[in-house]
Write an enzyme that holds these catalytic residues in place. Structure first.
Site, PDB file in Angstrom:
ATOM      1  N   GLU A 133       0.832  -1.213   0.000  1.00 22.56           N
ATOM      2  CA  GLU A 133       0.000   0.000   0.000  1.00 22.56           C
ATOM      3  C   GLU A 133       0.863   1.257   0.000  1.00 22.56           C
ATOM      4  OE1 GLU A 133      -3.058  -0.157  -0.607  1.00 22.56           O
ATOM      5  OE2 GLU A 133      -3.174  -2.314  -0.399  1.00 22.56           O
ATOM      6  N   ASP A 202       4.447  -3.544  -5.926  1.00 18.19           N
ATOM      7  CA  ASP A 202       5.143  -4.757  -5.470  1.00 18.19           C
ATOM      8  C   ASP A 202       6.637  -4.498  -5.353  1.00 18.19           C
ATOM      9  OD1 ASP A 202       2.722  -6.067  -5.532  1.00 18.19           O
ATOM     10  OD2 ASP A 202       3.093  -7.058  -7.448  1.00 18.19           O
TER      11      ASP A 202
END
Length: 481
Positions: A133, A202
């Site tokens: 996040e 990621d």
């Protein structure tokens, strides 16, 4: 408008300016809204993001747990320096929902469902979601998406955020559809763009995890676990995957990147996460504590975490003495975990043992002066015993925790009990605006200004009036949803 939380859409990035209280010569110490930084950036992104948070609080069951909140904040603090975010402060919010989800929105807001604790069986797994996040925020995916929106003539930023609120508030796929409006021709384009964003998040998340001392292998492992859950649910993915689609190629890419990153030395079995997870499981299974204990045991937690949960259950079943005995023993065995004596202090307070609770809270603060759960509990106890002292303590807390409605709610009560009428109305106004009730908040400020004028405190009246102007700006922003 908004509905109950079901699923959350993750986009956004911002250089966040924290809400701080300036040190002023007259010591009024009124909260400051701060100012946003940079593009769809800057002020507009900041204002809309913070307005989103307030609307979210107004329509969602948040989980008010200072111990868990402080733990999540500590993980965020570990990850932020390595997440390419710059010098910003993230605001976290906990959601009382068993759905597996976490989210990030413009304004530097990160939300975590209690259900994420239930699913993530280790601190590394949980941290992998937070790191992802933060990756969305650091790469400014919201602002970049808005640039794409302008190119393809999709809805304005406020309309996009409104769709996010619907999705976060329980609209699920209907919320995503509302966000897209009727521009079906652009959906595929947006999805392709989102896949690139997921890969970037990621990458940043894996790097941040590694440098912060977490195991990067936990991220691909979490993705695989979510895929298995989707299969077990008959192809119905958890909420997190609705807005973070996971494909085999993405898992492979994440695994390949993780394999190239060093794994930090073994940190040993830290029971802190397992204890926080126990709190979440009990929150989600309050009517069936045995289920919470059974779920915790499925993942072979440290024995201390099982004992901790058993103490929480004993307290809920009106056996505070048994709970305190267990927690005191655990605290002697694990003296570095402030959450254990803080839990004992909470239980003593709930059992009506205020003197014992206060002594416990103050003992924690002698060793860890900044530990927020103990500071808040001490203020709550003082509110019953010495409202004037509680008022002073809570004013100080409000300066540091200007995004915490619970602090201002207690401050309003302390002000009322100690004869600080203007401050009572002001603190109620702050509580209301933090929870999305801006019209009522403005009315409270009008009352606060009148009270200040009647008492001859025109300096305070002037500052309250300035605060009202801030609130009016927020109302204008809220009206865009």
């Amino acid at each position: 408008m908004l509905r109950t939380l079901k699923s959350c859409l993750t986009i956004g990035a911002l250089a966040l300016v924290p809400w701080t209280v300036p040190a002023v010569a007259d010591d009024y110490g009124l909260p400051s809204l701060g100012s946003g930084a940079s593009s769809v950036s800057g002020g507009e992104e900041y204002r809309l993001g913070r307005a989103w948070l307030r609307q979210f609080r107004a329509q969602t069951d948040t989980w008010q747990d200072p111990i868990t909140q402080t733990y999540v904040d500590s993980l965020i603090e570990r990850l932020v320096p390595y997440s390419e975010l710059g010098d910003i402060r993230i605001v976290t919010t906990l959601v009382d929902s068993r759905l597996l989800n976490a989210f990030a929105v413009p304004g530097g807001v990160v939300g975590v469902n209690a259900g994420l604790f239930a699913f993530a069986d280790s601190e590394d797994a949980f941290a992998s979601v937070l790191a992802h996040e933060l990756g969305h925020l650091s790469q400014r995916h919201y602002a970049r998406r808005m640039e794409r929106v302008e190119e393809t003539q999709l809805p304005t930023m406020a309309a996009m955020l409104a769709g996010m609120v619907i999705a976060a508030g329980g609209g699920g796929n209907a919320g995503l559809a509302a966000m897209m409006g009727s521009q079906a021709a652009f959906i595929q384009d947006q999805l392709a763009y989102s896949r690139r964003f997921e890969q970037e998040a990621d990458r940043v998340g894996l790097e941040a995890m590694t440098q912060a001392g977490f195991d990067p292998q936990a991220m691909p492992a979490m993705f695989r676990a979510m895929q298995r859950l989707t299969s077990l649910q008959g192809g119905n993915p958890p909420e997190f995957l609705l807005t973070h689609p996971v494909t085999e190629s993405r898992i492979s890419d994440t695994q390949s990147r993780a394999d190239q990153l060093p794994v930090s030395g073994q940190r040993g079995s830290d029971p802190a996460y397992a204890m926080i997870r126990a709190r979440a499981l009990l929150e989600l299974n309050g009517d069936n504590p045995a289920q919470a204990l059974a779920q915790l045991r499925q993942d072979a937690p440290p024995a201390s975490a099982e004992r901790y949960l058993q103490a929480l259950i004993a307290a809920r079943q009106a056996h505070p003495g048994e709970a305190l005995e267990t927690l005191d023993a655990l605290a002697r065995e694990l003296p570095d975990l402030s959450l254990i004596p803080a839990t004992a202090a909470e239980i003593a307070m709930d059992a009506g043992r205020r003197g014992d609770a206060l002594a416990r809270a103050e003992r924690i603060l002698r060793l860890s002066p900044d530990y927020f759960p103990a500071r808040l509990l001490r203020a709550e106890i003082l509110l019953q015993q010495s409202p004037g002292e509680a008022f002073d303590v809570l004013r100080e807390l409000s300066q540091r925790y200007a995004e915490t409605p619970q602090v201002f709610a207690l401050l309003a009560e302390a002000a009322g009990r100690s004869g600080h009428e203007t401050w009572g109305h002001l603190a109620r106004a702050e509580t209301l605006q933090l929870t999305g009730h801006i019209d009522r908040a403005i009315k409270q400020l009008d009352v606060a200004e009148d009270v200040a004028k009647r008492s001859g405190d025109f300096g305070m009246a002037s500052r309250v009036r300035q605060r009202r102007e801030d609130f009016m700006d927020y109302r204008e922003t809220l009206q865009k949803f």
